[in-house]
Design an enzyme around this catalytic site. Sequence first.
Site, PDB file in Angstrom:
ATOM      1  CD  GLU A   1      -2.868   1.124   2.385  1.00 36.69           C
ATOM      2  OE1 GLU A   1      -4.016   1.552   2.236  1.00 36.69           O
ATOM      3  OE2 GLU A   1      -2.427   0.723   3.469  1.00 36.69           O
TER       4      GLU A   1
ATOM      5  CB  ALA B   1       1.442  -1.328  11.783  1.00 35.22           C
ATOM      6  CG  MET B   2       0.448  -2.930   5.185  1.00 31.28           C
ATOM      7  SD  MET B   2      -0.585  -1.518   4.706  1.00 31.28           S
ATOM      8  CE  MET B   2      -1.893  -2.371   3.825  1.00 31.28           C
TER       9      MET B   2
ATOM     10  CG  ASN C   1       0.266  -6.667   4.707  1.00 34.16           C
ATOM     11  OD1 ASN C   1       0.063  -5.902   3.791  1.00 34.16           O
ATOM     12  ND2 ASN C   1       1.328  -6.596   5.492  1.00 34.16           N
TER      13      ASN C   1
ATOM     14  CG  HIS D   1      -4.743   1.771  13.069  1.00 30.52           C
ATOM     15  ND1 HIS D   1      -5.170   3.069  13.024  1.00 30.52           N
ATOM     16  CD2 HIS D   1      -4.442   1.433  11.784  1.00 30.52           C
ATOM     17  CE1 HIS D   1      -5.146   3.498  11.772  1.00 30.52           C
ATOM     18  NE2 HIS D   1      -4.694   2.524  11.002  1.00 30.52           N
ATOM     19  CD  GLU D   2      -2.020  -1.395  11.192  1.00 27.32           C
ATOM     20  OE1 GLU D   2      -2.446  -1.753  10.076  1.00 27.32           O
ATOM     21  OE2 GLU D   2      -1.733  -0.212  11.454  1.00 27.32           O
TER      22      GLU D   2
ATOM     23  CD  GLU E   1      -5.107   3.866   6.956  1.00 26.42           C
ATOM     24  OE1 GLU E   1      -5.016   3.621   8.175  1.00 26.42           O
ATOM     25  OE2 GLU E   1      -4.717   3.068   6.090  1.00 26.42           O
TER      26      GLU E   1
END
Length: 857
Positions: free
Chosen positions: A142, A275-276, A278, A310-311, A333
């Site tokens: 992303e 962070a991400m 996935n 959040h993730e 977000e």
Amino acid sequence: MFLKSLLTVSVALAMNAANANEFVIEKLAKPSSQKVSLTLDPNQDTFTGMTEIALEVLKPTNYIELNGVAYAVNMAQLLGDENCDLNNEMLKTEKVKFSCDEQIQPGKYTLKIDFSAPYNRQSVGLYKTLDQGTPYLFTQFEMSDARRAFPVFDEPSYKIPFQLTITAPTSQKVYANTPELKTTVNGDMTTHFFDKTPPIPSYLVAMAVGPFEELEIKDMPIPGRVITPQGKIHLADYAKENMPKVLAALEEYFGIPYVYKKLDSVAVPEFPFGAMENSGLVTYREDILLVDLAAATRSKKQRNVSIIAHELAHQWYGNLVTMKWWNDLWLNEAFASWMAAKMTKQLNPEFESHLDLPQNNVMALDARLSTKPIRKPIKTEADIMDGLGLAYSKGSSVLAMVENWIGEEAFQKGIQSYLKKFSYKNAEAADLWEALGKASNKDVASVLKSFIEQSSFPLVNIKQQGKKVTISQSRFANAGVDAPAQLWNVPVGIKYGAGDKVKTANILLNKQSQTLELDFEPEWIYPDEGALGYYRWVMDDAQFDALIKNAPQALSDRERLALLSATDALLDAGVISAAKLMQTLEVFVSDSHPRVANTALGYLVSQKNTFKDESNETLWPEFIRGAVMPAAKKYGLEAKAGEDGAVSQLRAGVVSLLGFDGEDQNVISKAKEQTQLYLQDPQKVDPYLAATYLKLAAFNGDKALLDQFMATFKTTKDPQVRTNMLAAMGFMGNTKLQNKVLAYTLTDNVTASDMRTILAGQSYTESRQALFIEWVYNNYEKVTQSLPPFFVPNLPYFTTARCDAKSLATTQTFFADKVEETPGYARTLSKLEESTNDCIALKKRELTSVNNFLKSK
């Protein structure tokens, strides 16, 4: 994603062929599933792969388009009733045009492509990094970087199942979004076959390859692990403890079980964001996910819980239901940020996360004419990144305001309905507005649209006569700025009191002016009950003075924090003088809550950044020492056993101000002493003060200290120590040492993601900033190649001194001929010009007021 960014036209228009931009894939074909096979060896610099995409050609055409950057196509075939060997052309618009000599008829086909590519070294795409000299591979796709790793329809509306097969050296461990089905060994190489994903967009595909360590997470409905580079698994216990709690709380809130087959969390030593999300393989900056509990501050623990929340919230909002186009990334977000705050407060009330007011971080930016709405047309990644931080903070604040207006129960009901309706599909903002409106029987869309599709925010004017209060609105703007007229639909909460009586009143301000009758004539009014409004407010001097007098007893901790921010904003608007602001802030420096006192100190000292010049530079150190003394005496400069974390955080602010701004030699000597102790054993130094001590020591340090920092940076396996070394090196005060640090940033020892940390301190003091700016100009090509591509448009911010017209002009000249190559510079330069001119005007208007205030001390 956390920083982890929004539409004044509908998605239908944005995606319509007649209005499509050159960066959007032509709607000639659509995929239904994709297989990706990669051969990955971290010890090499390149990799090879093959992909098979099941797709449908929608109309007769001689070509189809996919996305692509940096890879080379070795073979491309379209297989179906008629086969075709395809030619390929990689376009500058990050698309690849695959052409057939014969016309391709509508129908179902398999597109097969063999390709090769280099590993990226700027923290995006499929990238390689070294940790303690050992190579690892990670992904960050992303916003639009899956196209760097393999040919793909790299747009969020193409939500399909992916199936990965990865061949890697047998000595390496391999992870992907889904569980491993089987492996086959062929000599020193092993092929890992992974399960098919549910439908996901390409930006959620992820993988990792390297000699990792694992810690199993139990007490979750699905398997999970914390995965770390070698030598760091002992720091994973806190994440292991928090993951099941956060997941369970989210499942309960959403009313839908977690839908993916596993939940792995990867600590990444080089990572451009926080962070991400996935699907099934969430990646985190290692200094967020990994926590040394023996040396962890409250804010460090809160950050861990909050970003995990959040993730994991994204696994529902963003992954299970995905935006149709990037213009709704802001909502992804914003929602995850809002949910993270809710979960953190629920699970760990001791963190006092309710005192984090994200709106205060961005409203000054949002007020500028050059700032775009957070929902806006998107063409390129630069468009997405423009205002990404604003999207997180403004969006989550507006959602919190709406939840407060319609009620928590109705908000939750609307969210659950929305997620169930659009599971495994794509949706847009209007779909959520509709669900919230149905659940609450309120016109939610009109409120949200007015805040999301307009920039800036209302200035709410309160005028009281007896029991009647007249509330009016106008666009908030900085003094002297001719801003266009705007109206919002604003949920306004009013708190008021007289004697022991305190009551609240609420109104939806959907006109320019409305009148409200209170239950009694108040002695004071606070126009932001609960500090949940995304607006500023103004009242006459008598009302304001009455509010300040009653605030310590009548307002909550959160409300007093919001009051400080609102008062600071009134200076920008030209409503109050700088002296009046500073007098007001002094009232709260001795507040009963350390967080409020710390914030008041911060706002007070921030005036130095704006107003310091030759006319007053000798007055600031004494003023700052005097300003911080009440807190220093009340709490002391060293920790006490069992003290509250908020006190410890305030002390860190006090020590920093005394050392840097107050130039207190006793504090500086203490910092040097504690820095040497930290370098021997970090756990022996107060974790709340460690980063401040290190920076103070660096600013006053010598070559021997810099050598110690560099040696520790290269050898430590503790991510927090590593980050602290980076940040401290950025504060080296001696000119020769600053030059040495800057040269070091361009070596292989410092990754693309590290660059921002080490550069952050370079602007402390005018002389150091001037040296740094000249260095950026002289090393422009190397600097841009060393940063993550999405961050490069921010460079003009680093080369412009605050409130300095000459510095701005130099920046504008230097970057003018680079706008065509990097279009994001145009936006940055526009914002810089406005903010610099606003600052110059403020300084001209208020400098005499500030000097009179300082001289009166």
